[in-house]
Design an enzyme around this catalytic site. Structure first.
Site, PDB file in Angstrom:
ATOM      1  N   LYS A   1       0.829  -1.212   0.000  1.00 55.59           N
ATOM      2  CA  LYS A   1       0.000   0.000   0.000  1.00 55.59           C
ATOM      3  C   LYS A   1       0.860   1.258   0.000  1.00 55.59           C
ATOM      4  O   LYS A   1       0.588   2.213  -0.735  1.00 55.59           O
ATOM      5  CB  LYS A   1      -0.937   0.002   1.223  1.00 55.59           C
ATOM      6  CG  LYS A   1      -2.062  -1.028   1.111  1.00 55.59           C
ATOM      7  CD  LYS A   1      -2.767  -1.278   2.443  1.00 55.59           C
ATOM      8  CE  LYS A   1      -3.750  -2.445   2.289  1.00 55.59           C
ATOM      9  NZ  LYS A   1      -4.373  -2.834   3.563  1.00 55.59           N
TER      10      LYS A   1
ATOM     11  N   GLN B   1      -4.983  -1.645   9.547  1.00 56.65           N
ATOM     12  CA  GLN B   1      -4.821  -2.957   8.936  1.00 56.65           C
ATOM     13  C   GLN B   1      -5.486  -4.039   9.794  1.00 56.65           C
ATOM     14  O   GLN B   1      -5.272  -4.107  10.996  1.00 56.65           O
ATOM     15  CB  GLN B   1      -3.322  -3.254   8.741  1.00 56.65           C
ATOM     16  CG  GLN B   1      -3.022  -4.557   8.022  1.00 56.65           C
ATOM     17  CD  GLN B   1      -3.528  -4.598   6.588  1.00 56.65           C
ATOM     18  OE1 GLN B   1      -3.573  -3.587   5.900  1.00 56.65           O
ATOM     19  NE2 GLN B   1      -3.940  -5.771   6.134  1.00 56.65           N
TER      20      GLN B   1
ATOM     21  N   ASP C   1     -11.199   2.335   3.493  1.00 58.43           N
ATOM     22  CA  ASP C   1     -11.549   0.927   3.287  1.00 58.43           C
ATOM     23  C   ASP C   1     -13.030   0.738   2.946  1.00 58.43           C
ATOM     24  O   ASP C   1     -13.429  -0.312   2.452  1.00 58.43           O
ATOM     25  CB  ASP C   1     -11.273   0.128   4.571  1.00 58.43           C
ATOM     26  CG  ASP C   1      -9.883  -0.477   4.617  1.00 58.43           C
ATOM     27  OD1 ASP C   1      -9.400  -0.911   3.556  1.00 58.43           O
ATOM     28  OD2 ASP C   1      -9.293  -0.527   5.716  1.00 58.43           O
TER      29      ASP C   1
END
Ligand code: GUN
Length: 285
Positions: free
Chosen positions: A52, A96, A119
């Site tokens: 990422k 995460q 997200d």
């Protein structure tokens, strides 16, 4: 049979985004800013986070990773998120997953400001998705639809079968396929005659996380297969998908590989989401 390359498509997306970000930087006086929070040193999570941040660098998105011990308390993590929510220079926040067991994942997700939720996991974003309102789309499902559309494949009227019902992939990708007017079946571990159900799919999206689970008997001739699995092959130790590629690929019209399929698209869509949140944050949208 044609392999749809997520690596190539994501590279093209990143190049286009990099050009846009340069223009935005001039127009709005700063670049987008993504903050990634990582607890612990799970090798899978570390590798995702590295992917990422590398993509963010390529696109010109400012990024930082806050790495915390896996002993961090829920209170400490929530307080960190509150700080990032308040910080006007932060556009996107990504924590995460999975988190250590002593932390309530739902609590963490709902603490992230919904407009910084790159997200698309916040309950308000999820609700907006299911009611077809404007929202931040979850990255993997968004990437899957992009992959299919990149080849001009018609989704409308097709039978789509999703294997897996997770919040991150199975459920939202089913909804996006439905929004494209596919007739969607969500299957899971209790589904009876799974092989037969899959063998009727024009579009098959395995997202269950079992190495090489999908065999040739489960593939309809000419099907489009988008493999979401990221697994270690127990025999070779190499990365592999949920699909037994070698035996299934010849039957398909289009198929993705692992690695190089859905994974890079997820990351490219995360960059898109970060830019969207940034444009909202600077008042452009
Ligand atoms: N862990 C596995 N996939 C994801 C994802 O898409 N987002 C986050 N935050 N964690 C993950």
């Amino acid at each position: 049979m044609e392999v749809i390359s997520g690596k190539e498509l994501s590279a093209a997306m990143k190049k286009e985004m990099a050009e846009k970000v340069k223009k935005y930087a001039v127009e709005y006086g700063r670049v987008p800013n993504l903050v990634v929070v990582l607890l612990g040193e799970d090798p899978g999570s570390v590798s995702y986070v590295t992917g990422k941040t590398k993509a963010a660098d390529e696109v010109g998105i400012k990024n930082s990773t806050i790495t915390l011990s896996d002993k961090t308390t829920e209170e400490e993590l929530l307080s960190l998120i509150h700080g990032l929510n308040e910080d006007k220079t932060v556009d996107g926040i990504l924590v995460q997953l999975p988190l250590p067991k002593h932390i309530d994942e739902n609590k963490v997700i709902e603490t992230i400001a919904k407009d910084k939720d790159v997200d698309g996991f916040h309950p308000l974003n999820v609700a907006a998705l299911w009611q077809k309102r404007p929202c931040i789309l979850p990255c993997t499902p968004k990437g899957i639809i992009r992959l299919i559309k990149s080849k001009g494949i018609e989704i409308s009227g097709k039978k789509a079968v999703v294997i897996g019902r997770s919040n991150i992939v199975g459920l939202p990708v089913a909804k996006l396929l439905l929004d494209e007017n596919a007739t969607v079946t969500i299957t899971h571990s209790r589904t009876k005659n799974l092989a037969e159900v899959c063998a009727e799919a024009d579009i098959l999206v395995p997202a269950l996380g079992k190495p090489k689970f999908v065999k040739k008997e489960m593939i309809k001739e000419g099907a489009v297969v988008i493999d979401v699995g990221v697994n270690r092959d127990p025999e070779t130790g190499k990365l592999c998908g949920d699909v037994d590629f070698d035996e299934c690929a010849p039957l398909t019209s289009y198929i993705t590989k692992v690695p190089g399929g859905v994974g890079p698209m997820t990351i490219a869509c995360l960059m898109e989401n970060t830019i969207e949140c940034y444009l909202h944050n600077v008042g452009a949208r």
